[in-house]
Design an enzyme around this catalytic site. Structure first.
Site, short mmCIF file in Angstrom:
data_model
loop_
_atom_site.label_atom_id
_atom_site.label_comp_id
_atom_site.label_asym_id
_atom_site.label_seq_id
_atom_site.Cartn_x
_atom_site.Cartn_y
_atom_site.Cartn_z
N GLY A 13 0.82 -1.08 0.08
CA GLY A 13 -0.03 0.00 -0.14
C GLY A 13 0.97 1.40 0.11
O GLY A 13 2.07 1.30 0.17
N ASP A 14 0.19 2.23 -0.17
CA ASP A 14 0.88 3.68 -0.26
C ASP A 14 1.62 4.03 0.96
O ASP A 14 2.80 4.41 0.79
CB ASP A 14 -0.49 4.79 -0.43
CG ASP A 14 0.01 6.07 -0.61
OD1 ASP A 14 0.88 6.45 -1.32
OD2 ASP A 14 -0.33 6.90 0.44
N GLU A 195 -3.21 20.92 2.61
CA GLU A 195 -2.25 19.99 2.00
C GLU A 195 -2.23 20.37 0.47
O GLU A 195 -3.29 20.93 -0.23
CB GLU A 195 -2.68 18.58 2.03
CG GLU A 195 -2.34 18.09 3.49
CD GLU A 195 -2.44 16.67 3.22
OE1 GLU A 195 -1.88 15.89 3.59
OE2 GLU A 195 -3.63 16.16 3.46
N HIS A 219 -5.66 13.33 13.26
CA HIS A 219 -4.66 14.08 13.40
C HIS A 219 -4.85 15.22 14.44
O HIS A 219 -4.21 15.64 15.27
CB HIS A 219 -4.02 14.35 12.24
CG HIS A 219 -3.59 13.06 11.46
ND1 HIS A 219 -3.07 11.93 12.27
CD2 HIS A 219 -3.60 12.80 10.21
CE1 HIS A 219 -2.79 11.08 11.25
NE2 HIS A 219 -2.85 11.39 9.93
C1 BG6 Z 1 -2.44 10.61 6.51
C2 BG6 Z 1 -3.60 10.88 5.77
O1 BG6 Z 1 -2.79 9.92 7.84
O2 BG6 Z 1 -1.82 11.68 6.68
C3 BG6 Z 1 -3.21 11.69 4.31
O3 BG6 Z 1 -4.26 9.56 5.46
C4 BG6 Z 1 -2.33 12.97 4.71
O4 BG6 Z 1 -4.36 12.00 3.66
C5 BG6 Z 1 -1.20 12.43 5.57
O5 BG6 Z 1 -1.90 13.34 3.49
C6 BG6 Z 1 -0.30 13.83 5.90
O6 BG6 Z 1 0.54 13.35 6.88
P1 BG6 Z 1 2.12 13.98 6.83
O7 BG6 Z 1 3.00 13.32 7.63
O8 BG6 Z 1 2.43 14.10 5.36
O9 BG6 Z 1 1.47 15.45 7.18
#
Ligand code: BG6
Length: 437
Positions: A13-14, A195, A219
């Site tokens: 996965g990603d 983002e 988060h």
């Molecule tokens: C992930 C989300 O938990 O956190 C993503 O599923 C998001 O959609 C990512 O882009 C952001 O994390 P970071 O560490 O790149 O700020």
């Protein structure tokens, strides 16, 4: 650290590709992996070894790829047992569940049935944990059928970011900030994670999850917990999570009145997205912590995809002084944290403009932590993997916290605001811009 067999579900996965495989490699190189380790990458089909093609040979040899699904565990059991046999007595198992929320319950059940969920196992649960309060409770109940709470590590990688932990350090390791950290001095708190990225090939996950569940109830709320919590009596996971859970319990239930949802134009044309999707790709939420410390102070939370600029900031905005002796720009003190792997902390202050004038102008007292301390931290996932090896729950979320957050979210989930369109590369729907200007 005890010897570990790491089983990575969702190995292709990603998240695994971007963070977990590289993170393990970096931990090896930094000497922060257990001395004795074996890694089993698991997928519906056994993943290709190409995933670790760039690993040095001696690490490569520690990796086995296997197939596993909710109704097929024979290969997995065989490979995990073989790995344990190589490591000998006293080795532990880590199950890292990097799989979609809808697959979790069945896979946890499979681990129970397979006999792998024994006393030596630890399980890492990726977020979002469930999709509402009932599913979170059901998932907790399912986990607790097979694992004790101290074997469960619900991950929220934002808590692994150095700067999130700096929220605690600034508050509790200094005299300077904590006396101001309340409604008498704080005008508002902003937790802002726009983002620039779009879906990055994750349409099916995103259609199932949406922005609120992906980022906000997870988060952003966890970071809010660090900002809002009362001081714990120690940095013991139990104490810290008690205080965080109390802060969540004081959250006013979220409602559409305090929320703005958006969807970027073009989202419905993405591969894998329904033509009439109403899934939100942007959320701004005004949250309230109704306790003595925070009553009346808005916590503005914002995040979205395909926005103008990527940022991950926490800002505590202080009230302005009551009398103003000076000419020049009004600007509140803002204590800010950039949630980067390389944390940046700053306090906006007004200083006197040099020269024969009594004007003041805003500027910042700032710290680039890595540079100041001549050191480099770990990437969030690396830090958290290391904590699982050590059995430290400090930066993981507990069953009750997660359930409380879903409870507070319930009115909004039941009756969300209409999703407003916004242009790619913008700051989201018009109405939300004012909250953050
Ligand atoms: C992930 C989300 O938990 O956190 C993503 O599923 C998001 O959609 C990512 O882009 C952001 O994390 P970071 O560490 O790149 O700020």
């Amino acid at each position: 650290m005890e010897p570990f067999v790491i089983v990575l579900f969702g190995a292709t996965g990603d998240l695994a590709r971007r963070k977990l495989w590289p993170g393990m490699q970096h931990l090896f190189e930094a000497g922060l992996m257990p001395d004795e380790v074996r890694i089993v990458g698991a997928g519906r089909e056994a993943p290709d070894h190409d995933l670790v093609a760039d690993w040095p040979k001696e690490l490569h040899e520690l990796v086995t790829m296997t197939s596993a699904s909710a109704d097929h565990h024979e290969d997995l059991v065989k490979d995990v047992q073989a790995a344990h046999a190589q490591l000998g007595d006293g080795s532990r198992t880590m199950f890292y569940m990097s799989i979609p929320p809808s697959a979790m319950t069945d896979m946890v059940d499979m681990l129970g049935r397979s006999g792998l969920a024994d006393d030596r196992a630890r399980i890492v649960m990726e977020k979002p944990f469930g999709h509402d309060v009932d599913s979170a409770k059901a998932l907790n109940a399912k986990l607790h059928e097979h694992f004790a709470e101290d074997q469960i590590f619900r991950i929220d990688h934002f808590l692994g970011k150095e700067a999130a932990q700096d929220v605690l350090a600034l508050r509790f390791a200094n005299r300077l900030f904590e006396p101001l950290w309340n409604r008498h001095h704080v005008a508002q708190v902003r937790i802002d994670v726009p983002e620039e990225l779009g879906l990055e090939g994750r349409a099916s996950f995103y259609e199932e999850t949406g922005c609120f569940r992906d980022m906000v109830v997870t988060h952003l709320c966890q970071v809010l917990g660090f900002v809002a919590m009362e001081p714990p009596s120690s940095l013991d996971a139990g104490h810290l999570r008690d205080r965080k859970a109390e802060a969540f319990a004081a959250l006013r239930p979220f409602t559409a009145e305090d929320a703005i949802y958006g969807q970027f134009e073009g989202y419905r044309d993405e591969d894998g997205v329904a033509k009439d999707s109403t899934v939100e790709t942007f959320v701004a939420l005004r949250a309230w912590v109704d306790n003595e410390r925070w009553r009346g102070v808005p916590f503005y939370l914002r995040t979205g995809k395909a926005m103008a600029q990527a940022k991950r900031t926490v800002e505590v905005v202080l009230r302005e002084p009551e009398g103003d002796l000076y000419d020049g720009e009004h600007a509140p003190n803002i204590i800010s944290f950039e949630l980067l792997d390389d944390p940046q902390l700053a306090v906006q202050v007004r200083v006197k403009v040099p020269g024969p004038t009594s004007a003041v102008a805003p500027t910042a007292l700032s710290v680039d932590v890595d540079r100041a301390l001549r050191t480099e931290g770990l990437e969030a996932y690396e830090r958290l993997l290391h904590d699982v090896f050590r059995g430290d729950h400090l930066l993981f979320t507990r069953a009750d916290e997660v359930e409380t957050l879903w409870e507070r979210a319930a009115p909004l989930l039941a009756d969300p605001p209409a999703v407003k369109p916004y242009k790619k590369g913008s700051w989201g729907p018009e109405e939300a811009v004012a909250w953050f200007s």
